[in-house]
Design an enzyme around this catalytic site. Structure first.
Site, PDB file in Angstrom:
ATOM      1  CG  HIS A 169       2.210   8.972  11.446  1.00 10.37           C
ATOM      2  ND1 HIS A 169       1.921  10.256  11.075  1.00 10.37           N
ATOM      3  CD2 HIS A 169       1.152   8.545  12.188  1.00 10.37           C
ATOM      4  CE1 HIS A 169       0.745  10.596  11.558  1.00 10.37           C
ATOM      5  NE2 HIS A 169       0.264   9.577  12.242  1.00 10.37           N
ATOM      6  CB  CYS A 176       1.222  14.751   9.768  1.00  8.68           C
ATOM      7  SG  CYS A 176       2.155  13.831  11.031  1.00  8.68           S
ATOM      8  CD  GLU A 184       5.548  10.280   7.256  1.00 12.54           C
ATOM      9  OE1 GLU A 184       4.914   9.299   7.683  1.00 12.54           O
ATOM     10  OE2 GLU A 184       5.002  11.351   6.932  1.00 12.54           O
ATOM     11  CB  CYS A 231       5.928  12.982  10.058  1.00  8.16           C
ATOM     12  SG  CYS A 231       5.038  11.505  10.621  1.00  8.16           S
TER      13      CYS A 231
END
Length: 153
Positions: free
Chosen positions: A52, A82, A54, A85
């Site tokens: 992801h 999410c 992040e 993260c």
């Protein structure tokens, strides 16, 4: 620079993801108003769960500062983090998170849950939501609209 200016940089990262067919989510990490890391979603390209925006930006920031602790850093991300993260944000001790679009299905910075503001953890993150929310959300809506159209063809 302002939160909006930094979010525009995160949006540029998101657009890079889109050119690769990735979900257009971008992130940057700043330290003392200087960008020290930038990344975008690469989950499909790398076929790794943790790719992801992040997570990748945090990894780059760790390398830049030479520490797993990012206590004086701010993370800007185009979509609300999410659970995975949000956990990484907590573990990295990031001071502040600024995000654009809300994620009602998986957002853990206020929408579904708020892991970043739970004082049962040993770290609490200052969260600013909705910065350039509409254009950040529009990137995602357009991506998924186009994806659905291409599957219909």
């Amino acid at each position: 620079m302002t939160d909006e200016e930094f979010m525009l940089l995160a949006m540029q990262e998101a657009k890079k993801a889109e050119t690769l067919g990735e979900v257009p989510i971008g992130a940057i990490v700043t330290l003392e108003d200087e960008v020290i890391a930038a990344a975008f979603n690469l989950r499909e390209s790398l076929q790794t769960t943790a790719s992801h925006a992040e997570m990748l930006a945090i990894d780059k920031a760790n390398e830049k500062v030479g520490s797993w602790r990012l206590e004086d850093c701010t993370l800007y991300v185009t979509l609300e983090p999410c659970p995975m993260c949000a956990g990484t944000i907590l573990q990295s001790r990031i001071k502040r998170v600024v995000y654009g679009a809300k994620d009602p299905k998986a957002g853990c910075a206020g929408s579904l849950l708020n892991l970043l503001d739970d004082n049962r953890f040993n770290h609490v993150v200052d969260v600013t939501s909705g910065v350039l929310e509409e254009p950040c959300g529009e990137l995602l809506r357009n991506f998924f609209r186009n994806l659905r159209k291409s599957k219909e063809s």
